[in-house]
Design an enzyme around this catalytic site. Structure first.
Site, PDB file in Angstrom:
ATOM      1  N   GLU A 127     -60.436   4.843  -2.598  1.00 17.52           N
ATOM      2  CA  GLU A 127     -61.912   4.843  -2.661  1.00 17.52           C
ATOM      3  C   GLU A 127     -62.386   5.569  -3.913  1.00 17.52           C
ATOM      4  O   GLU A 127     -63.283   6.422  -3.858  1.00 17.52           O
ATOM      5  CB  GLU A 127     -62.484   5.529  -1.400  1.00 17.52           C
ATOM      6  CG  GLU A 127     -61.967   4.935  -0.108  1.00 17.52           C
ATOM      7  CD  GLU A 127     -62.545   5.578   1.152  1.00 17.52           C
ATOM      8  OE1 GLU A 127     -63.544   6.315   1.065  1.00 17.52           O
ATOM      9  OE2 GLU A 127     -61.979   5.344   2.232  1.00 17.52           O
ATOM     10  N   GLU A 150     -59.082   9.824   8.090  1.00 18.41           N
ATOM     11  CA  GLU A 150     -59.656  11.186   8.143  1.00 18.41           C
ATOM     12  C   GLU A 150     -59.354  11.952   9.433  1.00 18.41           C
ATOM     13  O   GLU A 150     -60.266  12.442  10.095  1.00 18.41           O
ATOM     14  CB  GLU A 150     -61.175  11.110   7.914  1.00 18.41           C
ATOM     15  CG  GLU A 150     -61.535  10.434   6.614  1.00 18.41           C
ATOM     16  CD  GLU A 150     -63.043  10.364   6.351  1.00 18.41           C
ATOM     17  OE1 GLU A 150     -63.831  10.632   7.276  1.00 18.41           O
ATOM     18  OE2 GLU A 150     -63.430  10.037   5.222  1.00 18.41           O
TER      19      GLU A 150
HETATM   20  C1  XIL Z   1     -69.021   4.956   3.307  1.00 23.31           C
HETATM   21  C2  XIL Z   1     -69.759   3.753   2.752  1.00 23.31           C
HETATM   22  O1  XIL Z   1     -69.537   3.694   1.369  1.00 23.31           O
HETATM   23  C3  XIL Z   1     -71.240   3.844   3.054  1.00 23.31           C
HETATM   24  O2  XIL Z   1     -71.903   2.628   2.702  1.00 23.31           O
HETATM   25  C4  XIL Z   1     -71.455   4.115   4.549  1.00 23.31           C
HETATM   26  O3  XIL Z   1     -72.825   4.335   4.783  1.00 23.31           O
HETATM   27  C5  XIL Z   1     -70.667   5.325   4.992  1.00 23.31           C
HETATM   28  O4  XIL Z   1     -69.302   5.131   4.668  1.00 23.31           O
HETATM   29  N1  XIL Z   1     -64.762   7.736   3.433  1.00 23.31           N
HETATM   30  C6  XIL Z   1     -64.465   6.495   3.918  1.00 23.31           C
HETATM   31  C7  XIL Z   1     -65.412   5.380   3.701  1.00 23.31           C
HETATM   32  O5  XIL Z   1     -63.349   6.279   4.430  1.00 23.31           O
HETATM   33  O6  XIL Z   1     -65.384   4.454   4.754  1.00 23.31           O
HETATM   34  C8  XIL Z   1     -66.819   5.873   3.496  1.00 23.31           C
HETATM   35  O7  XIL Z   1     -67.632   4.761   3.148  1.00 23.31           O
HETATM   36  C9  XIL Z   1     -66.837   6.926   2.432  1.00 23.31           C
HETATM   37  C10 XIL Z   1     -65.996   8.118   2.823  1.00 23.31           C
END
Ligand code: XIL
Length: 376
Positions: A292, A184
């Site tokens: 994701e 990001e």
């Molecule tokens: C999220 C997790 O799913 C949660 O459990 C945590 O509280 C916050 O992070 N982008 C990403 C991930 O790259 O690491 C994030 O994961 C979601 C958004």
């Protein structure tokens, strides 16, 4: 004979009713729980296209997934990502104090069960302890006025960045095949390429990308190195992302792939835009991972969510020359980070949702895939 005829008819009707009723329940009982290990396996279905992965959790508020969902994990998936356990705050909570034990449990489990591991993530502005960014006096460097940031501050932060990458990637060399090296980095706003609130960017400038990928490649030359982000496939963010990656690649910075997070919504999903972007990133010579995936249901029915998943997987298959991995961000809806949007394939009871059936065979309606399974 005549006198017995109504009785005969009643008996025949009764027998037919019983046959029909038993036939129906044994062939077609929608209320009977479905056993996770009995439904078609996603990793088998997509074996000729790409890996199918899942994010699991041992720490944080949803430790259930790793502990209680191993049946789902082993049946459907061949790649594993730690949802939080490999982030900087988990692996190096204090400077020099590495804590690998939780992540190790996951990685060892993955190795034992023939799952690949995607490492997530080395460099991010979130879930990263503040000590990374403190100067010798203990002050946060990125909160100082720009002109007060010294060369010594920059050297200090660069050293910590490289040291983190060195320790973590050395620890997992040979076990983690791909890393989200930087997560990001791109801004949501058109006035700047880099997100302006990242301490890495504030302190090191855009150089931090170069430093991170170069170091990562040096530490584990075998690892596939990814730049991972949300919305790099969306028109508003795509140009900036491509420009940034292209200039790094032109310089010879070792970036092998782009991770498209895929936190989408059934409502308003633009599959054509995603596909177009995938081709554009592939043009840069990058491998594509969907890292994701979850498709929120807000404002949509279960059937609309299923249709969104069907369209996505159809498109993923069409582009499987460049998409090599698709990872879901969790197992069941109740443990999803977007749990109020029920974005995953399985419900809280591990039952497959219409969204699951939709991707069992993307050429058929989800009901047909489910009914064929129930009628087996
Ligand atoms: C999220 C997790 O799913 C949660 O459990 C945590 O509280 C916050 O992070 N982008 C990403 C991930 O790259 O690491 C994030 O994961 C979601 C958004």
């Amino acid at each position: 004979m005549n006198r017995n005829f109504p009785q005969f008819r009643r008996a025949v009707a009764l027998i037919m009713l019983v046959v029909l009723a038993t036939g129906c329940t044994s062939l077609y009982d929608r209320n009977k729980p479905i056993v996770a290990l009995d439904v078609p396996s996603l990793r088998d279905i997509y074996a000729d296209y790409f890996d199918v992965g899942v994010a699991v959790s041992l720490a944080g508020w949803s430790p259930q997934t790793f502990a209680n969902h191993q049946d789902l994990i082993e049946w459907h998936f061949n790649s594993l990502t730690a949802e939080n356990e490999m982030k900087p705050d988990a692996l190096q909570p204090r400077e020099g104090a590495f804590s690998f034990s939780t992540a190790d449990k996951m990685v060892d489990y993955a190795v034992d069960n023939n799952l690949k591991v995607r490492g997530h993530t080395l460099v991010w502005h979130n879930q990263t302890p503040a000590w990374f960014f403190r100067d010798e006096a203990g002050d946060l460097i990125h909160e100082k006025p720009k002109e007060a940031i010294t060369e010594a501050d920059r050297e200090l932060v660069k050293r910590r960045l490289e040291e983190h990458i060195e320790q973590v990637m050395t620890h997992y060399a040979g076990k983690v095949y791909a890393w989200d090296v930087v997560n990001e980095a791109v801004s949501d706003h058109y006035t700047t390429t880099h997100r302006p609130d990242s301490p890495w960017y504030i302190i090191l400038g855009e150089d931090f990308m170069r430093i991170a990928f170069t170091k990562a490649h040096e530490v584990d030359p075998e690892a596939k190195l990814f730049y991972n982000d949300y919305n790099p496939e969306m028109y508003y963010k795509r140009g900036r992302t491509i420009d940034m990656l292209k200039s790094l690649l032109d310089e010879g910075v070792p970036i092998h792939g782009i991770g498209i997070q895929g936190h989408w919504s059934a409502n308003g999903l633009n599959v054509r835009e995603i596909e177009e972007s995938i081709r554009m990133y592939a043009e840069l010579g990058l491998e594509i991972h969907i890292t994701e995936l979850d498709v929120g249901r807000k404002g949509a029915t279960e059937a609309q969510q299923a249709e969104a998943y069907r369209q996505l997987f159809r498109m993923f298959k069409r582009n499987s020359d460049v998409i090599t991995s698709v990872t879901f961000w969790g197992t069941t809806d109740d443990v999803s980070w977007r749990r109020d949007e029920n974005p995953l394939l399985f419900d809280a009871k591990k039952q497959p949702k219409p969204a699951f059936w939709a991707i069992v065979d993307t050429e058929k309606p989800w009901q047909q895939n489910r009914d064929e399974y129930l009628r087996r």
